[in-house]
Design a protein around this motif. Structure first.
Motif, short mmCIF file in Angstrom:
data_model
loop_
_atom_site.label_atom_id
_atom_site.label_comp_id
_atom_site.label_asym_id
_atom_site.label_seq_id
_atom_site.Cartn_x
_atom_site.Cartn_y
_atom_site.Cartn_z
N UNK A 222 4.93 1.48 -1.60
CA UNK A 222 5.74 1.42 -0.39
C UNK A 222 5.01 0.60 0.68
N UNK A 223 5.77 -0.27 1.37
CA UNK A 223 5.16 -1.16 2.36
C UNK A 223 4.47 -0.40 3.49
N UNK A 224 4.96 0.76 3.83
CA UNK A 224 4.28 1.67 4.75
C UNK A 224 4.83 3.06 4.54
N UNK A 225 4.14 4.06 5.03
CA UNK A 225 4.63 5.43 4.91
C UNK A 225 5.54 5.76 6.09
N UNK A 226 6.27 6.84 5.97
CA UNK A 226 7.12 7.28 7.07
C UNK A 226 6.26 7.63 8.29
N UNK A 227 5.16 8.28 8.05
CA UNK A 227 4.29 8.68 9.17
C UNK A 227 3.79 7.45 9.92
N UNK B 96 8.77 -5.94 -1.56
CA UNK B 96 7.70 -6.77 -2.12
C UNK B 96 7.04 -6.15 -3.34
N UNK B 97 7.13 -4.83 -3.48
CA UNK B 97 6.38 -4.15 -4.52
C UNK B 97 4.89 -4.09 -4.21
N UNK B 98 4.53 -4.39 -2.97
CA UNK B 98 3.12 -4.39 -2.54
C UNK B 98 2.91 -3.36 -1.44
N UNK B 99 2.09 -2.36 -1.71
CA UNK B 99 1.85 -1.30 -0.75
C UNK B 99 1.03 -1.74 0.45
N UNK C 245 5.46 2.92 15.72
CA UNK C 245 6.59 2.47 16.56
C UNK C 245 6.80 3.39 17.76
N UNK C 246 5.92 4.39 17.88
CA UNK C 246 6.03 5.39 18.97
C UNK C 246 7.36 6.14 18.91
N UNK C 247 7.77 6.42 17.68
CA UNK C 247 8.98 7.22 17.48
C UNK C 247 10.28 6.47 17.69
N UNK C 248 10.22 5.14 17.84
CA UNK C 248 11.44 4.37 18.13
C UNK C 248 12.21 3.99 16.88
N UNK C 249 11.52 3.85 15.74
CA UNK C 249 12.13 3.19 14.59
C UNK C 249 13.18 4.04 13.89
N UNK C 250 14.13 3.36 13.30
CA UNK C 250 15.07 3.96 12.33
C UNK C 250 14.51 3.58 10.97
N UNK C 251 14.08 4.59 10.21
CA UNK C 251 13.27 4.32 9.02
C UNK C 251 13.94 4.82 7.75
N UNK C 252 13.80 4.03 6.68
CA UNK C 252 14.20 4.47 5.35
C UNK C 252 13.21 3.91 4.35
N UNK C 253 13.06 4.61 3.24
CA UNK C 253 12.11 4.18 2.21
C UNK C 253 12.76 4.29 0.83
N UNK C 254 12.12 3.67 -0.15
CA UNK C 254 12.61 3.79 -1.51
C UNK C 254 12.13 5.06 -2.18
N UNK C 255 10.91 5.47 -1.86
CA UNK C 255 10.34 6.71 -2.39
C UNK C 255 10.43 7.81 -1.34
#
Length: 593
Positions: free
Chosen positions: A454-459, A421-424, A465-475
């Motif tokens: 970024x739509x959300x941070x890694x943290x 989205x380009x919206x943090x 998600x209580x540690x469940x998510x598989x996460x990737x980001x652009x930054x």
């Protein structure tokens, strides 16, 4: 050689400068101090040497080695006395550069220091970048390049690449001929209208093509002299820039319509005339309404690639294919929900749908029904058809409208959530918690750049998600520890993809870009993600191995180009991977005779 290295002579005879140090310049002004005192009324011709030596050699970034020049080179190339007596190896120079870069706390100052090195010593610049790619990628590329573009006018010192503006209408081929390198292999071009998530930066968007091409060389092994960054300046609608005394572009509002399309067509025609069929033209950071039009118009006549539409799509697909090793199943088993329905979102959606058709044999229309988009007006659905932009219509399915992302998550219960989205801060705690409640192994891609967008941070993703998510980001984000377990977030960075694709089309001599070549790149990226990487939470291979990653992607792209009959470098090499590696640019110094 000795004759060539002598001081300049005009018509084989000593110039007047050699004969009389107090000569008259331009027929009237006596140059008593031995300086050039020509004025507009007393013109001189800017002569240069045939072979670089002396101060000219040290000022040429392509050949300068600084204190790495040997004693023999200093003597043979008229450098005696022009350098301190010490000798530094290239490795020591790298250490010195990194020590200096690390001394700056401000990333923009680091950017200026690193890119300034490119202007002085090209091979050292690429050696530094290759040896410290993980540390320097955020400096020369996202997120720092965004700030650099915003302040490009203030930090501008000398031009990089070509600036082609409306003033050059009818003369674009002449502009290309002014570029000193004639064997251009890759062009990255922007009009600066949609720089990252920062909007219209006009002529100052040049920082993006410059940064992209630095990565083409450092990560993809394409020789630096074959790379050409170009900005097409048609004005800017950014009022702040138009009022900025340091703005380097045209001070007018953006040209549109026929005036714009005619200029771009002249440019595309001139590129083919100057460099032939096999030059790769990468469109970069064009606004949606132009990006899709340009790609559709020229993909059948030129070798073109849009990194925002196709590059982002390939790197995202590669990450998703790797994530399947954790979630299980196939792409067709998942429901995808995108926040953002522009170039990146629709591009990724189309790439996913294409891969689903390859895996299952289902129609493209059926595959698209697995993919849903949310834009600024809510869920993209069939009832909005008449008001939708053409590139969104393929994903307008029959469903009740949803006013926002949260209600779309609740209604569709997607298994994969992707932000373009380009919206943090748009993946809120409520959205993430609701999304993960429906999934045992939820996948979240927050791909917008720079970091602030970024739509959300890694943290946030791991904790909510209580540690469940598989996460990737652009930054880039630092590793996150949750309940004693450390997760290393993957960065879905386009730098994984476009250097390898570029290298692949070059070594194969491809004349067109085919979707199957892009799918091959995504699979080659996913294939390099091991169980060890997955156990750390990574769905992309470590960036420290990017040259090997790029070589494997290049081999896969080239192989598909040969299969499709689009390759012109014949015969096909027996071992494409070893051939791709052997063709990669090396930044180590060369010895001069």
């Amino acid at each position: 050689m000795e004759t060539q290295l002598k001081d300049l002579r005009i018509n084989g005879s000593p110039s007047v400068l050699d004969q009389d140090p107090s000569h008259t310049v331009g027929g009237g002004v006596r140059d008593v101090y031995g300086e050039d005192s020509a004025t507009e009324d007393h013109l001189v011709t800017p002569w240069s040497r045939n072979v670089a030596c002396g101060m000219e050699l040290m000022r040429d970034p392509q050949y300068n080695k600084g204190l790495a020049f040997s004693d023999k080179e200093r003597e043979n190339h008229y450098l005696l006395g022009l350098l301190p007596p010490a000798h530094l190896t290239q490795d020591l120079q790298v250490q010195k550069v990194m020590q200096n870069v690390r001394s700056y706390a401000d990333p923009l100052q680091q950017y200026i220091a690193v890119m300034g090195l490119q202007e002085r010593n090209e091979r050292l610049f690429y050696k530094v970048l290759i040896d410290h790619v993980e540390e320097l990628l955020p400096v020369v590329y996202t997120p720092t390049v965004g700030e650099a573009c915003q302040k490009y006018g203030a930090i501008f010192q000398r031009p990089h690449g070509l600036y082609i503006s409306l003033k050059e209408r009818g003369k674009i081929l002449d502009c290309l001929k002014n570029w000193p390198e004639k064997l251009v292999q890759v062009i990255v071009v922007t009009d600066g209208e949609r720089i990252l998530g920062l909007g219209d930066l006009g002529c100052q968007g040049m920082g993006i093509p410059v940064g992209k091409l630095a990565l083409y060389t450092a990560l993809g092994g394409i020789r630096a002299s074959g790379c050409l960054p170009i900005t097409i300046d048609v004005g800017t609608n950014n009022e702040k820039l138009l009022k900025d005394p340091f703005y380097i572009g045209l001070r007018q509002r953006r040209a549109t319509g026929k005036e714009y399309s005619d200029l771009l067509h002249e440019f595309m025609s001139a590129v083919k005339q100057a460099y032939g069929e096999k030059v790769l033209i990468q469109f970069e950071d064009f606004a949606n309404h132009n990006a899709f039009t340009l790609l559709a118009k020229y993909q059948t006549t030129h070798l073109v690639f849009n990194d925002d539409i196709q590059g982002t799509a390939v790197v995202a697909l590669g990450g998703l294919l790797a994530a399947l090793k954790v979630t299980g199943g196939t792409l067709a088993d998942h429901t995808f929900l995108f926040l953002g329905a522009g170039e990146a979102g629709t591009g990724i959606g189309e790439m996913i749908a294409l891969e689903i058709t390859k895996q299952t044999g289902m129609s493209l229309e059926s595959a698209r029904k697995k993919i849903w988009l949310v834009d600024s007006k809510g869920l993209v659905v069939k009832s909005r058809w008449e008001t939708l932009q053409h590139f969104k219509r393929n994903f307008a399915h029959k469903h009740e409208g949803c006013k926002d992302l949260l209600s779309a998550v609740q209604a569709l219960k997607p298994t994969i959530l992707i932000g373009t989205s380009g919206q943090g801060k748009t993946f809120t705690k409520e959205v993430v918690e609701t999304f993960t409640s429906y999934n045992e192994k939820p996948v979240i891609f927050a791909l917008s750049n720079p970091t602030s967008q970024s739509e959300c941070t890694a943290e946030e993703a791991y904790h909510w998600s209580k540690g469940k998510t598989i996460f990737a980001s652009g930054s880039p984000f630092d590793p996150v520890t949750y309940k004693g377990k450390t997760f290393v977030p993957g960065q879905g960075n386009n730098a994984y993809i476009f250097p390898g694709i570029g290298h692949g089309v070059i070594i194969s001599g491809a004349i067109r870009m085919h979707d199957d070549m892009l799918l091959a790149a995504a699979r080659a990226l996913a294939d390099q993600v091991t169980k060890e990487h997955l156990d750390q939470g990574l769905i992309y291979p470590p960036f420290k191995n990017i040259r090997k990653i790029s070589a494997k992607i290049a081999a896969a792209v080239a192989d598909k180009a040969y299969d499709l009959g689009l390759a012109t470098r014949l015969p096909k090499p027996a071992e494409l991977l070893s051939y791709a590696e052997s063709c990669m640019y090396s930044p180590t110094y060369r010895q001069y005779r």
